[in-house]
Write a protein that holds these residues in place. Structure first.
Motif, PDB file in Angstrom:
ATOM      1  N   LYS A   1       4.714   5.385  -3.552  1.00  0.00           N
ATOM      2  CA  LYS A   1       3.548   5.979  -4.174  1.00  0.00           C
ATOM      3  C   LYS A   1       2.944   5.160  -5.217  1.00  0.00           C
ATOM      4  O   LYS A   1       3.830   4.425  -5.855  1.00  0.00           O
ATOM      5  CB  LYS A   1       4.016   7.331  -4.621  1.00  0.00           C
ATOM      6  CG  LYS A   1       4.718   8.269  -3.544  1.00  0.00           C
ATOM      7  CD  LYS A   1       4.994   9.418  -4.305  1.00  0.00           C
ATOM      8  CE  LYS A   1       5.844  10.245  -3.186  1.00  0.00           C
ATOM      9  NZ  LYS A   1       6.364  11.754  -3.934  1.00  0.00           N
ATOM     10  N   PRO A   2       1.850   5.512  -5.484  1.00  0.00           N
ATOM     11  CA  PRO A   2       1.166   4.455  -6.601  1.00  0.00           C
ATOM     12  C   PRO A   2       1.891   4.616  -7.984  1.00  0.00           C
ATOM     13  O   PRO A   2       1.842   3.817  -8.807  1.00  0.00           O
ATOM     14  CB  PRO A   2      -0.496   5.026  -6.656  1.00  0.00           C
ATOM     15  CG  PRO A   2      -0.557   5.588  -5.485  1.00  0.00           C
ATOM     16  CD  PRO A   2       0.784   5.943  -4.862  1.00  0.00           C
ATOM     17  N   GLU A   3       2.621   6.078  -8.196  1.00  0.00           N
ATOM     18  CA  GLU A   3       3.287   6.389  -9.404  1.00  0.00           C
ATOM     19  C   GLU A   3       4.512   5.504  -9.449  1.00  0.00           C
ATOM     20  O   GLU A   3       5.155   5.667 -10.441  1.00  0.00           O
ATOM     21  CB  GLU A   3       3.467   7.645  -9.516  1.00  0.00           C
ATOM     22  CG  GLU A   3       3.954   8.264  -8.177  1.00  0.00           C
ATOM     23  CD  GLU A   3       2.941   9.102  -7.524  1.00  0.00           C
ATOM     24  OE1 GLU A   3       1.876   8.410  -7.368  1.00  0.00           O
ATOM     25  OE2 GLU A   3       3.120  10.217  -7.124  1.00  0.00           O
TER      26      GLU A   3
ATOM     27  N   SER B   1      -0.483   0.452  -4.070  1.00  0.00           N
ATOM     28  CA  SER B   1      -2.080   0.352  -4.202  1.00  0.00           C
ATOM     29  C   SER B   1      -2.171   1.884  -3.332  1.00  0.00           C
ATOM     30  O   SER B   1      -1.623   1.912  -2.377  1.00  0.00           O
ATOM     31  CB  SER B   1      -2.831  -0.466  -3.752  1.00  0.00           C
ATOM     32  OG  SER B   1      -2.392  -1.193  -2.414  1.00  0.00           O
ATOM     33  N   SER B   2      -3.405   2.557  -3.661  1.00  0.00           N
ATOM     34  CA  SER B   2      -3.620   3.855  -2.928  1.00  0.00           C
ATOM     35  C   SER B   2      -4.638   3.548  -1.740  1.00  0.00           C
ATOM     36  O   SER B   2      -5.070   2.127  -1.821  1.00  0.00           O
ATOM     37  CB  SER B   2      -4.162   4.858  -3.924  1.00  0.00           C
ATOM     38  OG  SER B   2      -5.133   4.514  -4.553  1.00  0.00           O
TER      39      SER B   2
ATOM     40  N   GLN C   1       0.722  -1.245  -0.072  1.00  0.00           N
ATOM     41  CA  GLN C   1      -0.114   0.017  -0.014  1.00  0.00           C
ATOM     42  C   GLN C   1       0.700   1.421   0.043  1.00  0.00           C
ATOM     43  O   GLN C   1       2.135   1.364   0.414  1.00  0.00           O
ATOM     44  CB  GLN C   1      -0.990   0.244   1.121  1.00  0.00           C
ATOM     45  CG  GLN C   1      -1.965  -0.870   1.164  1.00  0.00           C
ATOM     46  CD  GLN C   1      -3.060  -0.806   2.213  1.00  0.00           C
ATOM     47  OE1 GLN C   1      -2.863  -0.455   3.388  1.00  0.00           O
ATOM     48  NE2 GLN C   1      -4.208  -1.235   1.848  1.00  0.00           N
ATOM     49  N   ALA C   2       0.314   2.574  -0.466  1.00  0.00           N
ATOM     50  CA  ALA C   2       0.897   3.561  -0.420  1.00  0.00           C
ATOM     51  C   ALA C   2       1.645   3.970   0.918  1.00  0.00           C
ATOM     52  O   ALA C   2       0.878   3.649   1.919  1.00  0.00           O
ATOM     53  CB  ALA C   2       0.177   4.707  -1.107  1.00  0.00           C
TER      54      ALA C   2
END
Length: 126
Positions: free
Chosen positions: A87-89, A125-126, A13-14
């Protein structure tokens, strides 16, 4: 013939952390450029971090500065990428790369790589 074996990808997760490892073998020279790249679907490959194992000054892409750390264990001939604050990016396939020429002068000089690992997926994932 240089061989690179990667491990350590996964899903987080983020805000989470992962550590990627790349075990190298078959080098002729005692010091080499090694790096981590990533490529997300539809995007160009990005040089994330690089290190010349005979010099302590690594290179980092602006997008990961302050969050990722590249390091090298000479005894194990393994390069690591510690990724914090994910981060998701950051989601991408991550590749280890090596330059077998022995040339280098700090991580910023490490731009040409002739050996690549198989890649390991990182999903945030966010």
């Amino acid at each position: 013939q240089v061989q690179l074996v990667e491990s350590g990808g996964g899903s987080v997760q983020a805000g989470g952390s992962l550590r990627l490892s790349c075990a190298a073998s078959g080098y002729t020279y005692s010091s080499n450029c090694m790096g981590w790249f990533r490529q997300a679907p539809g995007k160009e490959r990005e040089r994330v971090a690089a290190i010349y194992t005979g010099d302590p000054s690594p290179y980092y892409a602006d997008s990961v500065k302050g969050r990722f750390t590249i390091s090298h264990d000479n005894a194990k001939n393994t390069v690591y990428l510690q990724m914090n604050g994910l981060k998701p990016e950051d989601t991408a396939m991550y590749y280890c790369a090596a330059d077998s020429s022995g040339r280098g002068n700090g991580g910023s000089s490490c731009v040409d790589f002739d050996y690549w690992g198989q890649g390991t997926q990182v999903t945030v994932s966010s």
